[in-house]
Design an enzyme around this catalytic site. Sequence first.
Site, PDB file in Angstrom:
ATOM      1  NE  ARG A  71      16.549 -16.540 -30.538  1.00 54.29           N
ATOM      2  CZ  ARG A  71      15.369 -16.907 -30.059  1.00 54.29           C
ATOM      3  NH1 ARG A  71      15.193 -17.008 -28.773  1.00 54.29           N
ATOM      4  NH2 ARG A  71      14.384 -17.141 -30.875  1.00 54.29           N
ATOM      5  N   GLY A 131      31.337  -7.759 -41.566  1.00 54.59           N
ATOM      6  CA  GLY A 131      31.915  -8.939 -42.210  1.00 54.59           C
ATOM      7  C   GLY A 131      30.915 -10.072 -42.299  1.00 54.59           C
ATOM      8  CG  ASP A 132      29.382 -13.658 -45.116  1.00 53.08           C
ATOM      9  OD1 ASP A 132      29.212 -14.525 -44.243  1.00 53.08           O
ATOM     10  OD2 ASP A 132      28.881 -13.722 -46.249  1.00 53.08           O
ATOM     11  CG  PHE A 133      29.263 -15.665 -39.401  1.00 59.09           C
ATOM     12  CD1 PHE A 133      28.590 -16.532 -40.229  1.00 59.09           C
ATOM     13  CD2 PHE A 133      28.563 -15.051 -38.353  1.00 59.09           C
ATOM     14  CE1 PHE A 133      27.237 -16.770 -40.057  1.00 59.09           C
ATOM     15  CE2 PHE A 133      27.212 -15.283 -38.179  1.00 59.09           C
ATOM     16  CZ  PHE A 133      26.535 -16.142 -39.036  1.00 59.09           C
ATOM     17  CG  ASP A 146     -33.063 -11.799  -5.560  1.00 59.71           C
ATOM     18  OD1 ASP A 146     -32.578 -10.678  -5.306  1.00 59.71           O
ATOM     19  OD2 ASP A 146     -33.968 -12.327  -4.881  1.00 59.71           O
ATOM     20  CG  ASP A 191      25.300  -9.122 -38.078  1.00 58.86           C
ATOM     21  OD1 ASP A 191      25.129  -9.586 -39.227  1.00 58.86           O
ATOM     22  OD2 ASP A 191      24.508  -9.344 -37.147  1.00 58.86           O
TER      23      ASP A 191
HETATM   24  C1  LIG Z   1     -26.582 -14.758   3.052  1.00 52.80           C
HETATM   25  C2  LIG Z   1     -25.521 -13.903   2.411  1.00 52.80           C
HETATM   26  C3  LIG Z   1     -25.840 -12.976   1.438  1.00 52.80           C
HETATM   27  N1  LIG Z   1     -24.863 -12.217   0.881  1.00 52.80           N
HETATM   28  C4  LIG Z   1     -25.171 -11.208  -0.158  1.00 52.80           C
HETATM   29  C5  LIG Z   1     -25.184 -11.742  -1.582  1.00 52.80           C
HETATM   30  C6  LIG Z   1     -25.961 -10.664  -2.294  1.00 52.80           C
HETATM   31  O1  LIG Z   1     -25.031  -9.678  -2.741  1.00 52.80           O
HETATM   32  C7  LIG Z   1     -26.859 -10.087  -1.239  1.00 52.80           C
HETATM   33  C8  LIG Z   1     -28.301 -10.396  -1.501  1.00 52.80           C
HETATM   34  O2  LIG Z   1     -28.851  -9.343  -2.242  1.00 52.80           O
HETATM   35  P1  LIG Z   1     -29.273  -9.436  -3.757  1.00 52.80           P
HETATM   36  O3  LIG Z   1     -30.493  -8.602  -3.929  1.00 52.80           O
HETATM   37  O4  LIG Z   1     -29.333 -10.855  -4.207  1.00 52.80           O
HETATM   38  O5  LIG Z   1     -28.050  -8.778  -4.515  1.00 52.80           O
HETATM   39  P2  LIG Z   1     -27.461  -7.336  -4.361  1.00 52.80           P
HETATM   40  O6  LIG Z   1     -28.456  -6.362  -3.888  1.00 52.80           O
HETATM   41  O7  LIG Z   1     -26.178  -7.424  -3.557  1.00 52.80           O
HETATM   42  O8  LIG Z   1     -27.030  -7.008  -5.849  1.00 52.80           O
HETATM   43  P3  LIG Z   1     -28.007  -6.909  -7.144  1.00 52.80           P
HETATM   44  O9  LIG Z   1     -29.429  -6.823  -6.675  1.00 52.80           O
HETATM   45  O10 LIG Z   1     -27.536  -5.683  -7.840  1.00 52.80           O
HETATM   46  O11 LIG Z   1     -27.730  -8.146  -7.908  1.00 52.80           O
HETATM   47  O12 LIG Z   1     -26.465 -10.691  -0.015  1.00 52.80           O
HETATM   48  C9  LIG Z   1     -23.542 -12.349   1.275  1.00 52.80           C
HETATM   49  O13 LIG Z   1     -22.654 -11.650   0.746  1.00 52.80           O
HETATM   50  N2  LIG Z   1     -23.213 -13.276   2.220  1.00 52.80           N
HETATM   51  C10 LIG Z   1     -24.143 -14.060   2.812  1.00 52.80           C
HETATM   52  O14 LIG Z   1     -23.790 -14.881   3.692  1.00 52.80           O
END
Ligand SMILES: Cc1cn([C@H]2C[C@H](O)[C@@H](COP(=O)(O)OP(=O)(O)OP(=O)(O)O)O2)c(=O)[nH]c1=O
Length: 611
Positions: A521, A504-506, A88, A478
């Site tokens: 080979r 044949g056989d070489f 997350d 061969d």
């Molecule tokens: C700050 C920042 C975040 N992000 C993205 C990463 C994460 O995918 C998202 C944050 O949300 P998350 O809730 O972490 O992830 P998600 O909803 O994409 O996927 P899931 O919950 O199924 O795991 O923001 C970028 O792609 N670039 C950035 O610069």
Amino acid sequence: MVLCPVIGKLQHKRVVLASASPRRQEILSNAGLRFEVVPSRFKEKLHKASFATPYAYAVETAKQKALEVAGRMHQKDLRAPDVVIGADTIVAVGAMILEKPVDKQDAYRMLSRLNGKEHSVFTGVAIVHCCSKDGRLDTEVSEFYEETTVKFSELSEELLWEYINSGEPMDKAGGYGIQALGGMLVEYVHGDFLNVVGFPLNHFCKELARLYYPPRPADLRRVRHDSIPAVDTFENLSDSEAGGADPGQSAKGGRGGEQADGDRSQAPRALDAALNGADSRPRFPTGLLELMDGFKASKVLFTACKLKLFDVLKDQGPLQAVDVARKLSTCAGRTEQLLDVCAALGLLEKTRRGYSNTEVATLHLVSDGEHSLQGVAEYNDAHVWGVFTRLGLAVREGAEQTRGALGAMEEERLSQSRELTLQFMRAKHSLSKLTAHHVATAFDLSRFASACDLGGCTGILARELAQEYPRLQVTVFDLPEVTELSGGFQRGGRQTERIRFVPGDFFKDSLPEADLYVLSRMLQDWPDDKLHKLLSRISSSCKPGGGLLVAEAAAEEEGASQSPRLRTLSAGQPRSPDEHRRLLQRHGFQDVRVARAGDLLCVVLGTRAAP
Ligand SMILES: Cc1cn([C@H]2C[C@H](O)[C@@H](COP(=O)(O)OP(=O)(O)OP(=O)(O)O)O2)c(=O)[nH]c1=O
């Protein structure tokens, strides 16, 4: 590769990424991890105020995401995956946590807060090890977080709205994507860039190293550095350091980011060794153990070929294990194991939709493919396997039988059944297909009007020679049992009119007349006495000005990338260019030239001197 031992620890496990984030998927698959994607249904609605820090919130959310997927999969299949990874990402300005904006106004509010200031991006990660006990799901969670500092430039209202209207902010924490247009808003970044994009790969690898290679007690006593190993020290880590530890055990109690940080004082062996100078313990013999297990991988491949697994997946894949088992009439549980091992060997791809062939399997393991090596697998399984099981006996009792697999194959096939001869021919046919063009074009052979391919088997090289040189008449010489069956391998076409098969056989029969003799080979499989006998017979038949073209496995010192496994198919060590030159000169050939052909072969051309 440096990271392989760490990422490789997950290779034989069923790994699930509990995230819909395409960025996380990309980061992990770029790192070589094989996993399925099952997005979590956990609602990101934990009470933020109840967490002491923003990162504690991110870690807990990551954990709940992963546990939800583990629980759901366990309920559905009554079997949980081995490892579920949840993550997350949040943006924090002071104590305030920003997640994904719900609409444009929300995105504007977030971006205005970040404008011209520094903020932190935290990604919490949970690695959940699962197992089923008495139908119940048992989990052990390891968790950590990573922080990256990002500073935005001073941005005008107009620019902010332009960015919001691009649509990019909507699925991203804090309302921006640093990896795309949002990168233009950023003045600097301190820390792991990938952490901002959604997954702290470096810290993840360190965490895997910590879980799978915990320090041994002896190392703990020698601790003198407050750090966990840098990524580039993973190479030196090995299973010996695992000390039989169960990753789950070391993860027990769910080590949090802070707790993990506490462990950083325990420098593992690789780092410790680097800091303290030479380590008296030997390196872990990974290559040797791989060698000891190599036969298992071969047998898996042979079995999959024999069952026509790759054919089924080519026509009907991707398929789930149960469907593959139904189509092959095999046991579902064992079939799944076979499929998983094939996936771990890089022969199959495993995704949520099921198993499918990888590129190499499509190209070389499907039986009717132009470049199919099924014939080689079939022959090795049916015959060479048996030859090698008698290797000990052969070494004890007679030099002849120890000439290597190809020599033994050649010898045994003479006395074996028609089916075995056919298998041998199929194997040679598919290998020759890979090399024939290289051999035929290694030198300009247009000065020759006729050629004789000795041991030319199904005529693959003859065909290539005839195609390349429109004036050339080619004889394939061969053994009778081979030429008798070679018709089944012919495809027709205009150049076949200039190809004839002579039995044949070489070693015994007189050789057909030709300006150019070809041995592809062949030499490496014969012991010295037979090799010289063959060369001297060729030399006597060859007219002055005529040629001898030899194609053999290339020697390593020439930079060949040939694998040791392929070389062991032959009796002797590959010859160097100089050795080839001397060998042909000894039999009356001069102006000997040597060229590389593809990755595997070295091709030598000599001209018969006047006697
Ligand atoms: C700050 C920042 C975040 N992000 C993205 C990463 C994460 O995918 C998202 C944050 O949300 P998350 O809730 O972490 O992830 P998600 O909803 O994409 O996927 P899931 O919950 O199924 O795991 O923001 C970028 O792609 N670039 C950035 O610069």
